[in-house]
Design a protein around this motif. Structure first.
Motif, PDB file in Angstrom:
ATOM      1  N   SER A  49       0.877  -1.168   0.000  1.00  0.00           N
ATOM      2  CA  SER A  49       0.000   0.000   0.000  1.00  0.00           C
ATOM      3  C   SER A  49       0.913   1.216   0.000  1.00  0.00           C
ATOM      4  O   SER A  49       2.100   1.093   0.358  1.00  0.00           O
ATOM      5  CB  SER A  49      -0.890   0.011   1.242  1.00  0.00           C
ATOM      6  N   PRO A  50       0.415   2.380  -0.396  1.00  0.00           N
ATOM      7  CA  PRO A  50       1.294   3.556  -0.377  1.00  0.00           C
ATOM      8  C   PRO A  50       1.939   3.775   0.988  1.00  0.00           C
ATOM      9  O   PRO A  50       3.136   4.084   1.080  1.00  0.00           O
ATOM     10  CB  PRO A  50       0.346   4.701  -0.761  1.00  0.00           C
ATOM     11  N   GLY A  51       1.160   3.610   2.054  1.00  0.00           N
ATOM     12  CA  GLY A  51       1.714   3.816   3.391  1.00  0.00           C
ATOM     13  C   GLY A  51       2.779   2.803   3.749  1.00  0.00           C
ATOM     14  O   GLY A  51       3.815   3.144   4.328  1.00  0.00           O
ATOM     15  N   ALA A  52       2.542   1.532   3.398  1.00  0.00           N
ATOM     16  CA  ALA A  52       3.507   0.481   3.716  1.00  0.00           C
ATOM     17  C   ALA A  52       4.799   0.671   2.943  1.00  0.00           C
ATOM     18  O   ALA A  52       5.896   0.528   3.496  1.00  0.00           O
ATOM     19  CB  ALA A  52       2.900  -0.883   3.417  1.00  0.00           C
ATOM     20  N   LEU A  54       6.005   3.484   1.565  1.00  0.00           N
ATOM     21  CA  LEU A  54       6.711   4.677   2.049  1.00  0.00           C
ATOM     22  C   LEU A  54       7.358   4.428   3.405  1.00  0.00           C
ATOM     23  O   LEU A  54       8.467   4.897   3.667  1.00  0.00           O
ATOM     24  CB  LEU A  54       5.742   5.855   2.132  1.00  0.00           C
ATOM     25  N   THR A  55       6.672   3.679   4.262  1.00  0.00           N
ATOM     26  CA  THR A  55       7.241   3.351   5.564  1.00  0.00           C
ATOM     27  C   THR A  55       8.492   2.506   5.416  1.00  0.00           C
ATOM     28  O   THR A  55       9.506   2.745   6.083  1.00  0.00           O
ATOM     29  CB  THR A  55       6.212   2.607   6.430  1.00  0.00           C
ATOM     30  N   GLY A 185      -0.241  -0.186  10.988  1.00  0.00           N
ATOM     31  CA  GLY A 185      -0.772  -0.478   9.657  1.00  0.00           C
ATOM     32  C   GLY A 185      -0.969  -1.931   9.316  1.00  0.00           C
ATOM     33  O   GLY A 185      -1.179  -2.257   8.135  1.00  0.00           O
ATOM     34  N   PHE A 189       2.564  -3.172   6.784  1.00  0.00           N
ATOM     35  CA  PHE A 189       3.616  -2.335   7.345  1.00  0.00           C
ATOM     36  C   PHE A 189       4.740  -3.189   7.919  1.00  0.00           C
ATOM     37  O   PHE A 189       5.922  -2.812   7.842  1.00  0.00           O
ATOM     38  CB  PHE A 189       3.035  -1.427   8.433  1.00  0.00           C
TER      39      PHE A 189
END
Length: 318
Positions: A49-52, A54-55, A185, A189
């Motif tokens: 996912s974008p958040g994962a 980027l993290t 997340g 994440f």
């Protein structure tokens, strides 16, 4: 010679020989490195996912900067600057969480390679002399057992209980971070922030190290050394300045590795930030290593003069 340019944690005994040894499979690091790569390849695309993503990228850069480059390499191994005890422990913990191994294993492995490359000749394993596939297998999944190795002596650090704790629990140090990432997340994440990050760190470290001993620009040759280093300019930013490896071979005790204009060195920039805020002292740069210059020869005509007149060799312009 400046003692900070020596190999700090090995004792070169009379019998020590850098040529003779056997490459053996290292099950602990092989399963660790291979396991995280397998998770990164087989699972990460399905939980992305974008958040994962980027993290994972952000944590990779963070631990490469604070842990691998500044904490392990420039502070613990080369002692190129000093910090308070709490900050020292935080930076070394960050290096452990970077995921390659514990502090004593890193110190021993690094210094053995440094020591061997300064000899007139050394084993192919220590010189990255074999083909890329063979070298990748050797460096990521194996270890070299020299018949007559130098003695590892961590001296005062050998009495540091915190370092021994990290050495024994270096794999388990991922668990608190994994729990935090899961709370933020979920499994995406965790996979990107742990397995993808470690796979990128381990395999990227090998890849840049392989190239840095095979091909690329050179400014300096170390007299008497059987293995010379090269710069890997495209990797300067992702390695936090470590890719200017020819500069590092020339002045291994320097906190500054990017010496010339345009040579990005985020690791040194962070150390300078610590120095300006009073959190780092005794920051060592090539201008403090006059004796070291006698061991260097220019790789190209004019480089000796270019080095001596460069601003980074002037204390007031640092």
């Amino acid at each position: 010679m400046d003692e900070h340019c020596e190999v700090n944690w090995l004792v070169d005994t009379e019998q020590a020989n850098a040529r003779q040894g056997t490459v053996r499979w290292d099950p602990v690091h092989s399963l660790w490195n291979g396991g995280h790569l397998a998770v990164a390849l087989a699972i990460a695309p399905f939980v992305a996912s974008p958040g994962a993503v980027l993290t994972g990228i952000a944590l990779t850069g963070l631990f490469l900067l604070l842990g691998h480059s500044v904490g392990f390499h420039r502070l613990l191994i080369h002692q190129s600057f000093r910090v308070s005890r709490p900050l020292f422990r935080f930076l070394i913990w960050s290096g452990t969480v970077a995921g390659m191994s514990g502090p004593f294993w890193i110190m021993r492995t690094h210094d053995l390679r440094d020591w061997a490359q300064r000899q007139a000749g050394c084993h192919d394993y220590l010189a990255h002399r074999r083909s890329m596939p063979v070298d990748a297998w050797w460096q990521i999944h194996c270890t070299l057992r020299l018949d007559h190795p130098p003695r590892f002596d961590p001296r005062n650090l050998g009495r540091d209980r915190f370092l021994h704790f990290l050495e024994k629990t270096w794999m388990a140090q991922q668990l608190p971070l994994a729990a935090l990432l899961y709370a933020i997340g979920g499994w995406g994440f965790v996979v990107w922030g742990i397995s993808v990050r470690i796979a990128l760190t381990v395999h990227g470290h090998w890849f840049v190290g392989h190239l840095a001993h095979r091909r690329g620009p050179q400014s300096w040759l170390v007299k008497g050394a059987g293995v010379q280093a090269h710069d890997v300019p495209w990797a300067a930013i992702p390695t936090m300045g470590e890719a200017w490896h020819n500069n590092h071979h020339a002045f291994p005790g320097s906190a500054r590795i990017g010496l010339y204009p345009g040579q990005s060195d985020w690791g040194y920039a962070f150390i300078r930030l610590l120095e300006r805020t009073g959190l780092a002292t005794d920051v060592r740069t090539p201008d403090m290593m006059i004796a070291r210059q006698a061991l260097l020869g220019p790789a190209r005509a004019g480089d000796q003069r270019r080095l001596r007149h460069h601003p980074c060799f002037s204390r007031q312009n640092r």
